[in-house]
Design a protein around this motif. Structure first.
Motif, PDB file in Angstrom:
ATOM      1  N   GLN A   2      53.785  27.322 -51.066  1.00 55.98           N
ATOM      2  CA  GLN A   2      54.575  28.047 -50.097  1.00 55.98           C
ATOM      3  C   GLN A   2      53.657  28.620 -49.037  1.00 55.98           C
ATOM      4  O   GLN A   2      52.598  29.162 -49.324  1.00 55.98           O
ATOM      5  CB  GLN A   2      55.349  29.173 -50.791  1.00 55.98           C
ATOM      6  CG  GLN A   2      56.381  28.675 -51.777  1.00 55.98           C
ATOM      7  CD  GLN A   2      57.447  27.793 -51.140  1.00 55.98           C
ATOM      8  OE1 GLN A   2      57.492  26.596 -51.332  1.00 55.98           O
ATOM      9  NE2 GLN A   2      58.308  28.401 -50.346  1.00 55.98           N
ATOM     10  N   ASN A  30      54.024  27.031 -35.000  1.00 50.78           N
ATOM     11  CA  ASN A  30      54.734  26.763 -33.758  1.00 50.78           C
ATOM     12  C   ASN A  30      55.823  27.819 -33.571  1.00 50.78           C
ATOM     13  O   ASN A  30      56.008  28.349 -32.477  1.00 50.78           O
ATOM     14  CB  ASN A  30      55.346  25.364 -33.826  1.00 50.78           C
ATOM     15  CG  ASN A  30      56.021  24.963 -32.537  1.00 50.78           C
ATOM     16  OD1 ASN A  30      55.592  25.362 -31.451  1.00 50.78           O
ATOM     17  ND2 ASN A  30      57.080  24.181 -32.646  1.00 50.78           N
ATOM     18  N   ASN A  31      56.526  28.102 -34.641  1.00 50.68           N
ATOM     19  CA  ASN A  31      57.516  29.165 -34.602  1.00 50.68           C
ATOM     20  C   ASN A  31      57.777  29.660 -36.022  1.00 50.68           C
ATOM     21  O   ASN A  31      57.323  29.057 -37.008  1.00 50.68           O
ATOM     22  CB  ASN A  31      58.827  28.698 -33.944  1.00 50.68           C
ATOM     23  CG  ASN A  31      59.524  27.596 -34.731  1.00 50.68           C
ATOM     24  OD1 ASN A  31      59.927  27.807 -35.872  1.00 50.68           O
ATOM     25  ND2 ASN A  31      59.673  26.437 -34.117  1.00 50.68           N
ATOM     26  N   GLN A  33      61.054  31.283 -38.421  1.00 41.64           N
ATOM     27  CA  GLN A  33      62.499  31.459 -38.448  1.00 41.64           C
ATOM     28  C   GLN A  33      62.886  32.302 -39.662  1.00 41.64           C
ATOM     29  O   GLN A  33      62.260  32.209 -40.714  1.00 41.64           O
ATOM     30  CB  GLN A  33      63.190  30.093 -38.498  1.00 41.64           C
ATOM     31  CG  GLN A  33      62.750  29.171 -37.360  1.00 41.64           C
ATOM     32  CD  GLN A  33      63.457  27.846 -37.323  1.00 41.64           C
ATOM     33  OE1 GLN A  33      64.638  27.758 -37.592  1.00 41.64           O
ATOM     34  NE2 GLN A  33      62.725  26.787 -36.953  1.00 41.64           N
ATOM     35  N   TYR A  35      66.103  33.335 -42.246  1.00 42.68           N
ATOM     36  CA  TYR A  35      67.378  32.855 -42.754  1.00 42.68           C
ATOM     37  C   TYR A  35      67.936  33.854 -43.767  1.00 42.68           C
ATOM     38  O   TYR A  35      67.186  34.611 -44.399  1.00 42.68           O
ATOM     39  CB  TYR A  35      67.217  31.505 -43.455  1.00 42.68           C
ATOM     40  CG  TYR A  35      66.932  30.351 -42.534  1.00 42.68           C
ATOM     41  CD1 TYR A  35      65.634  30.075 -42.125  1.00 42.68           C
ATOM     42  CD2 TYR A  35      67.958  29.538 -42.077  1.00 42.68           C
ATOM     43  CE1 TYR A  35      65.362  29.008 -41.279  1.00 42.68           C
ATOM     44  CE2 TYR A  35      67.698  28.467 -41.235  1.00 42.68           C
ATOM     45  CZ  TYR A  35      66.398  28.213 -40.846  1.00 42.68           C
ATOM     46  OH  TYR A  35      66.136  27.153 -40.007  1.00 42.68           O
ATOM     47  N   PHE A  88      64.937  34.895 -46.135  1.00 40.05           N
ATOM     48  CA  PHE A  88      63.764  34.038 -46.187  1.00 40.05           C
ATOM     49  C   PHE A  88      63.142  33.900 -44.807  1.00 40.05           C
ATOM     50  O   PHE A  88      63.857  33.765 -43.806  1.00 40.05           O
ATOM     51  CB  PHE A  88      64.137  32.634 -46.661  1.00 40.05           C
ATOM     52  CG  PHE A  88      64.651  32.553 -48.068  1.00 40.05           C
ATOM     53  CD1 PHE A  88      66.000  32.712 -48.333  1.00 40.05           C
ATOM     54  CD2 PHE A  88      63.783  32.320 -49.120  1.00 40.05           C
ATOM     55  CE1 PHE A  88      66.490  32.638 -49.623  1.00 40.05           C
ATOM     56  CE2 PHE A  88      64.261  32.236 -50.419  1.00 40.05           C
ATOM     57  CZ  PHE A  88      65.610  32.400 -50.666  1.00 40.05           C
ATOM     58  N   SER A  95      54.441  20.279 -38.395  1.00 38.86           N
ATOM     59  CA  SER A  95      54.445  19.163 -39.338  1.00 38.86           C
ATOM     60  C   SER A  95      55.838  18.587 -39.505  1.00 38.86           C
ATOM     61  O   SER A  95      56.031  17.654 -40.271  1.00 38.86           O
ATOM     62  CB  SER A  95      53.914  19.631 -40.693  1.00 38.86           C
ATOM     63  OG  SER A  95      54.766  20.628 -41.219  1.00 38.86           O
ATOM     64  N   GLY A  96      56.786  19.173 -38.776  1.00 36.41           N
ATOM     65  CA  GLY A  96      58.160  18.695 -38.874  1.00 36.41           C
ATOM     66  C   GLY A  96      58.898  19.240 -40.065  1.00 36.41           C
ATOM     67  O   GLY A  96      60.002  18.797 -40.346  1.00 36.41           O
ATOM     68  N   LYS A  97      58.306  20.144 -40.775  1.00 35.76           N
ATOM     69  CA  LYS A  97      59.017  20.726 -41.911  1.00 35.76           C
ATOM     70  C   LYS A  97      58.855  22.235 -41.877  1.00 35.76           C
ATOM     71  O   LYS A  97      57.847  22.769 -41.426  1.00 35.76           O
ATOM     72  CB  LYS A  97      58.467  20.180 -43.219  1.00 35.76           C
ATOM     73  CG  LYS A  97      57.007  20.473 -43.475  1.00 35.76           C
ATOM     74  CD  LYS A  97      56.526  19.794 -44.750  1.00 35.76           C
ATOM     75  CE  LYS A  97      55.049  20.101 -45.003  1.00 35.76           C
ATOM     76  NZ  LYS A  97      54.534  19.373 -46.175  1.00 35.76           N
ATOM     77  N   LEU A  98      59.869  22.907 -42.341  1.00 34.22           N
ATOM     78  CA  LEU A  98      59.817  24.353 -42.479  1.00 34.22           C
ATOM     79  C   LEU A  98      59.303  24.676 -43.879  1.00 34.22           C
ATOM     80  O   LEU A  98      59.775  24.108 -44.864  1.00 34.22           O
ATOM     81  CB  LEU A  98      61.206  24.964 -42.295  1.00 34.22           C
ATOM     82  CG  LEU A  98      61.775  24.953 -40.877  1.00 34.22           C
ATOM     83  CD1 LEU A  98      63.213  25.446 -40.892  1.00 34.22           C
ATOM     84  CD2 LEU A  98      60.933  25.818 -39.952  1.00 34.22           C
ATOM     85  N   ILE A  99      58.361  25.585 -43.937  1.00 28.09           N
ATOM     86  CA  ILE A  99      57.842  26.038 -45.214  1.00 28.09           C
ATOM     87  C   ILE A  99      58.395  27.426 -45.461  1.00 28.09           C
ATOM     88  O   ILE A  99      58.188  28.342 -44.652  1.00 28.09           O
ATOM     89  CB  ILE A  99      56.309  26.071 -45.227  1.00 28.09           C
ATOM     90  CG1 ILE A  99      55.745  24.695 -44.847  1.00 28.09           C
ATOM     91  CG2 ILE A  99      55.808  26.494 -46.594  1.00 28.09           C
ATOM     92  CD1 ILE A  99      56.087  23.605 -45.818  1.00 28.09           C
ATOM     93  N   PHE A 100      59.081  27.584 -46.589  1.00 27.15           N
ATOM     94  CA  PHE A 100      59.766  28.830 -46.892  1.00 27.15           C
ATOM     95  C   PHE A 100      58.960  29.714 -47.827  1.00 27.15           C
ATOM     96  O   PHE A 100      58.222  29.226 -48.697  1.00 27.15           O
ATOM     97  CB  PHE A 100      61.113  28.529 -47.555  1.00 27.15           C
ATOM     98  CG  PHE A 100      62.162  28.052 -46.602  1.00 27.15           C
ATOM     99  CD1 PHE A 100      62.212  26.730 -46.194  1.00 27.15           C
ATOM    100  CD2 PHE A 100      63.109  28.939 -46.095  1.00 27.15           C
ATOM    101  CE1 PHE A 100      63.169  26.294 -45.300  1.00 27.15           C
ATOM    102  CE2 PHE A 100      64.078  28.499 -45.204  1.00 27.15           C
ATOM    103  CZ  PHE A 100      64.106  27.185 -44.807  1.00 27.15           C
ATOM    104  N   GLN A 102      59.277  32.958 -50.694  1.00 24.58           N
ATOM    105  CA  GLN A 102      60.094  33.130 -51.900  1.00 24.58           C
ATOM    106  C   GLN A 102      61.321  33.987 -51.649  1.00 24.58           C
ATOM    107  O   GLN A 102      62.229  34.036 -52.465  1.00 24.58           O
ATOM    108  CB  GLN A 102      59.255  33.737 -53.023  1.00 24.58           C
ATOM    109  CG  GLN A 102      58.155  32.813 -53.528  1.00 24.58           C
ATOM    110  CD  GLN A 102      58.707  31.595 -54.224  1.00 24.58           C
ATOM    111  OE1 GLN A 102      59.736  31.630 -54.893  1.00 24.58           O
ATOM    112  NE2 GLN A 102      58.048  30.460 -54.060  1.00 24.58           N
TER     113      GLN A 102
END
Lengths: 110, 114
Positions: A2, A30-31, A33, A35, A88, A95-100, A102
């Motif tokens: 994570q 890059n950004n 977010q 949730y 979260f 990398s084109g993926k969001l890393i969340f 816990q």
């Protein structure tokens, strides 16, 4: 692994109080977010803050970003029982993926 | 405007079977992401598709696979199901790789392997 780490893991407050949740991450982004997730259902997008932004507001939400400290905070003002949920942070590191992280479980008592 | 839709909502399978989960992105979105949320493990990135191609893959075994169709909808296939695959599978979509935009999630498919 994570990328984001939320703090605290759980937060319990009274209705009307403010709730602050923090998020730390490890790499440049890059950004970032935020949730919300209610009871194991889908995630609701709250706010996106870009790496060149320091603060952003949306209604009762205020998000800050400190890229030098690799951290972000989410402030919910005048909380309501309906704000009870898991929150979260997720980072986008090109990398084109969001890393969340816990998540922080927020409980707002009426 | 319809959000991200996932089907089915719930799925019960027996160990060793195959499961197929479906996702329709928001209209105009070309990127689709799949995540697994198992109890106590948080959201784990599975797969990212954009313009029909697999762009990135998380740390999951090859029995987790998927595809994206010309209309940008996507399928996630899980072969040889194991009990540990029981989880909420979430799909998200976004405008694509070159734009600093939000990813929007569906309500998920809850997969139970017995």
């Amino acid at each position: 692994s994570q990328q984001g780490e939320e703090d605290p893991q759980a937060l319990s407050i009274q209705e009307g109080e403010n709730a602050t949740m923090n998020c730390s991450y490890k790499t440049s982004i890059n950004n970032l977010q935020w949730y919300r997730q209610n009871s194991g259902r889908g995630l609701v997008h709250l706010i996106l803050i870009r790496s060149n932004e320091r603060e952003k507001h949306s209604g009762r939400l205020r998000v800050t970003l400190d890229t030098s400290k690799k951290s972000s905070s989410l402030l919910i003002t005048a909380s309501r029982a309906a704000d009870t949920a898991s929150y979260f942070c997720a980072t986008d590191a090109w990398s084109g993926k969001l890393i969340f992280g816990q998540g922080t479980e927020l409980s707002v008592k009426p | 405007e319809a959000g991200v839709t996932q089907s089915p909502t719930h799925l019960i399978k027996t160990r060793g079977q195959q499961a197929t989960l479906r996702c329709s992105p928001i209209s105009g979105h070309t990127s689709v992401y799949w995540y697994q949320q198992a109890l106590g493990l948080g959201l784990q990135f599975l797969l990212w598709y954009d313009e029909g191609e697999e762009r990135n893959r998380g740390n999951f075994p090859p029995r987790f696979s998927g595809r994206q169709f010309p209309n940008y909808s996507s399928e996630l296939n899980v072969n040889a199901l194991e009990l540990e695959d029981s989880a909420l599978y979430l799909c998200a979509s976004s405008l694509g790789t070159d734009q600093n935009t939000e990813a929007f999630f569906g309500q998920g498919t809850r997969l139970t392997v017995v």
